[in-house]
Design a protein around this motif. Structure first.
Motif, PDB file in Angstrom:
ATOM      1  N   ASP A  90      -3.649 -14.764   7.197  1.00 10.81           N
ATOM      2  CA  ASP A  90      -3.317 -13.496   6.564  1.00 10.81           C
ATOM      3  C   ASP A  90      -1.902 -12.802   7.278  1.00 10.81           C
ATOM      4  N   SER A  91      -1.489 -13.508   8.343  1.00 11.65           N
ATOM      5  CA  SER A  91      -0.193 -13.260   8.814  1.00 11.65           C
ATOM      6  C   SER A  91       1.039 -13.255   7.691  1.00 11.65           C
ATOM      7  N   ALA A  92       1.790 -12.191   7.505  1.00 11.53           N
ATOM      8  CA  ALA A  92       2.491 -11.954   6.319  1.00 11.53           C
ATOM      9  C   ALA A  92       3.127 -10.876   6.314  1.00 11.53           C
ATOM     10  N   LEU A  93       4.194 -10.647   5.376  1.00 13.46           N
ATOM     11  CA  LEU A  93       4.814  -9.241   5.134  1.00 13.46           C
ATOM     12  C   LEU A  93       4.309  -8.878   3.769  1.00 13.46           C
ATOM     13  N   TYR A  94       3.517  -7.657   3.916  1.00 11.00           N
ATOM     14  CA  TYR A  94       2.857  -7.066   2.857  1.00 11.00           C
ATOM     15  C   TYR A  94       3.876  -6.013   2.270  1.00 11.00           C
ATOM     16  N   LEU A  95       4.117  -6.230   0.884  1.00  9.77           N
ATOM     17  CA  LEU A  95       4.967  -5.329   0.393  1.00  9.77           C
ATOM     18  C   LEU A  95       4.345  -4.591  -0.580  1.00  9.77           C
ATOM     19  N   CYS A  96       4.679  -3.353  -0.915  1.00 10.35           N
ATOM     20  CA  CYS A  96       4.198  -2.342  -1.638  1.00 10.35           C
ATOM     21  C   CYS A  96       5.086  -1.935  -2.643  1.00 10.35           C
ATOM     22  N   ALA A  97       5.194  -1.767  -4.036  1.00 10.84           N
ATOM     23  CA  ALA A  97       5.955  -1.164  -4.928  1.00 10.84           C
ATOM     24  C   ALA A  97       5.462  -0.449  -5.834  1.00 10.84           C
ATOM     25  N   SER A  98       6.308   0.746  -6.237  1.00 13.12           N
ATOM     26  CA  SER A  98       5.782   1.669  -7.163  1.00 13.12           C
ATOM     27  C   SER A  98       6.662   1.540  -8.394  1.00 13.12           C
ATOM     28  N   SER A  99       6.350   1.900  -9.462  1.00 13.55           N
ATOM     29  CA  SER A  99       6.961   2.045 -10.742  1.00 13.55           C
ATOM     30  C   SER A  99       6.555   3.103 -11.618  1.00 13.55           C
ATOM     31  N   GLY A 100       7.367   3.537 -12.472  1.00 17.28           N
ATOM     32  CA  GLY A 100       7.096   4.497 -13.349  1.00 17.28           C
ATOM     33  C   GLY A 100       6.568   4.424 -14.531  1.00 17.28           C
ATOM     34  N   LYS A 144      16.050  11.473  -3.884  1.00 22.00           N
ATOM     35  CA  LYS A 144      14.577  11.179  -3.906  1.00 22.00           C
ATOM     36  C   LYS A 144      14.266  10.014  -2.864  1.00 22.00           C
ATOM     37  N   ALA A 145      13.152  10.430  -2.183  1.00 22.42           N
ATOM     38  CA  ALA A 145      12.754   9.283  -1.218  1.00 22.42           C
ATOM     39  C   ALA A 145      12.448   8.037  -1.830  1.00 22.42           C
ATOM     40  N   GLY A 146      12.308   7.070  -1.297  1.00 20.77           N
ATOM     41  CA  GLY A 146      11.885   5.771  -1.535  1.00 20.77           C
ATOM     42  C   GLY A 146      10.365   5.738  -1.212  1.00 20.77           C
ATOM     43  N   SER A 176      -5.718  10.588  -5.326  1.00 21.64           N
ATOM     44  CA  SER A 176      -5.209  11.178  -6.334  1.00 21.64           C
ATOM     45  C   SER A 176      -3.889  11.593  -6.214  1.00 21.64           C
ATOM     46  N   ASN A 177      -3.125  11.729  -5.110  1.00 16.70           N
ATOM     47  CA  ASN A 177      -1.604  11.756  -5.028  1.00 16.70           C
ATOM     48  C   ASN A 177      -0.908  10.598  -5.117  1.00 16.70           C
ATOM     49  N   SER A 178      -1.487   9.441  -5.679  1.00 15.43           N
ATOM     50  CA  SER A 178      -0.898   8.214  -5.848  1.00 15.43           C
ATOM     51  C   SER A 178      -0.637   7.476  -4.500  1.00 15.43           C
ATOM     52  N   ARG A 179      -0.830   7.878  -3.388  1.00 16.55           N
ATOM     53  CA  ARG A 179      -0.681   7.027  -2.288  1.00 16.55           C
ATOM     54  C   ARG A 179      -1.716   5.917  -2.129  1.00 16.55           C
ATOM     55  N   SER A 180      -1.609   5.052  -1.626  1.00 15.75           N
ATOM     56  CA  SER A 180      -2.344   3.700  -1.806  1.00 15.75           C
ATOM     57  C   SER A 180      -2.539   3.039  -0.446  1.00 15.75           C
ATOM     58  N   SER A 211      -0.837   1.445   4.529  1.00 16.85           N
ATOM     59  CA  SER A 211      -0.671   2.421   3.818  1.00 16.85           C
ATOM     60  C   SER A 211       0.444   2.405   2.865  1.00 16.85           C
ATOM     61  N   CYS A 212       0.715   2.981   1.650  1.00 21.15           N
ATOM     62  CA  CYS A 212       1.907   2.997   0.870  1.00 21.15           C
ATOM     63  C   CYS A 212       2.155   4.472   0.246  1.00 21.15           C
ATOM     64  N   SER A 213       3.174   4.878   0.128  1.00 20.48           N
ATOM     65  CA  SER A 213       3.308   6.319  -0.553  1.00 20.48           C
ATOM     66  C   SER A 213       4.612   5.959  -1.434  1.00 20.48           C
ATOM     67  N   PRO A 214       4.168   5.932  -2.466  1.00 16.22           N
ATOM     68  CA  PRO A 214       5.173   5.840  -3.625  1.00 16.22           C
ATOM     69  C   PRO A 214       6.440   6.876  -3.962  1.00 16.22           C
TER      70      PRO A 214
END
Lengths: 117, 111
Positions: free
Chosen positions: A85-95, A1-3, A70-74, A22-25
């Motif tokens: 605002d310079s930073a590392l921006y992290l996205c996380a997904s959960s079930g 399963k892709a991360g 609607s496809n859960s992408r954010s 952009s973030c794809s869960p």
């Protein structure tokens, strides 16, 4: 399963510009949360989305916004960029299905490193 | 104010030794506590999640404990290896339902 995937990986902008990340869960995950990581403040929670609705929000100014499709992408957007605002921006997904997303294991993407000049 | 603290900020340990990383939190009304590792320039990898009803969780050479009454969690790493070198972060979920992170402990395993 892709991360969890995030695009772009690196970004350079100038003050006053705006940026969209952009973030794809993970497939099947409906909860997506965003975090900002800086050397001075560490990791801070920005917001969380579930089924296209923002369920929780951190203490960031209104320049920071997001949305979920609607496809859960954010996506998250930062307008009128500032040097801080310079930073590392992290996205996380959960079930997570219930309202407390952070009760579930969070799976993080590699992040987008934003540099504001 | 709900806070999570990790001390020390950095730790160096010879390869093969067992070690303990510490995490303390200010609010005993905690839903869960998670441990992550972060490699330089990378995202976070979830290691263990302990629910408030649990006392510990184990995964391979890792064991995490949770003591709500004292506001402490520990991450025990057995037989450390150079590949364990990373920054370890703990994060707690309090009543506000937001994940609150500690500042991390940068671990270096010396071959």
């Amino acid at each position: 399963k892709a991360g969890v995937t995030q695009t772009p990986r690196y970004l350079i902008k100038t003050r006053g510009q705006q940026v969209t990340l952009s973030c794809s869960p993970i497939s099947g995950h409906r909860s997506v949360s965003w975090y900002q990581q800086t050397p001075g403040q560490g990791l801070q929670f920005l917001f969380e989305y579930f089924s296209e609705t923002q369920r929780n929000k951190g203490n960031f100014p209104g320049r920071f916004s997001g949305r979920q499709f609607s496809n859960s992408r954010s996506e998250m957007n930062v307008s009128t960029l500032e040097l801080g605002d310079s930073a590392l921006y992290l996205c996380a997904s959960s079930g997570a299905q219930d309202r407390v997303f952070s009760r579930e294991t969070q799976y993080f993407g590699p992040g987008t490193r934003l540099l504001v000049l | 104010k709900q806070e999570v603290t990790q001390i020390p900020a950095a730790l160096s340990v010879p390869e093969g030794e067992n070690l303990v990383l510490n995490c303390s939190f200010t609010d005993s009304a905690i839903y869960n506590l998670q441990w992550f590792r972060q490699d330089p320039g990378k995202g976070l990898t979830s290691l263990l999640l302990i629910q408030s009803s649990q006392r510990e969780q184990t995964s391979g050479r890792l064991n995490a404990s949770l003591d709500k009454s004292s506001g402490r969690s520990t991450l025990y790493i057995a037989a450390s290896q150079p590949g364990d070198s990373a920054t370890y972060l703990c994060a707690a979920t309090f009543g506000n339902e937001k994940l609150t992170f500690g500042t991390g402990t940068r671990l270096t395993i010396i071959p």
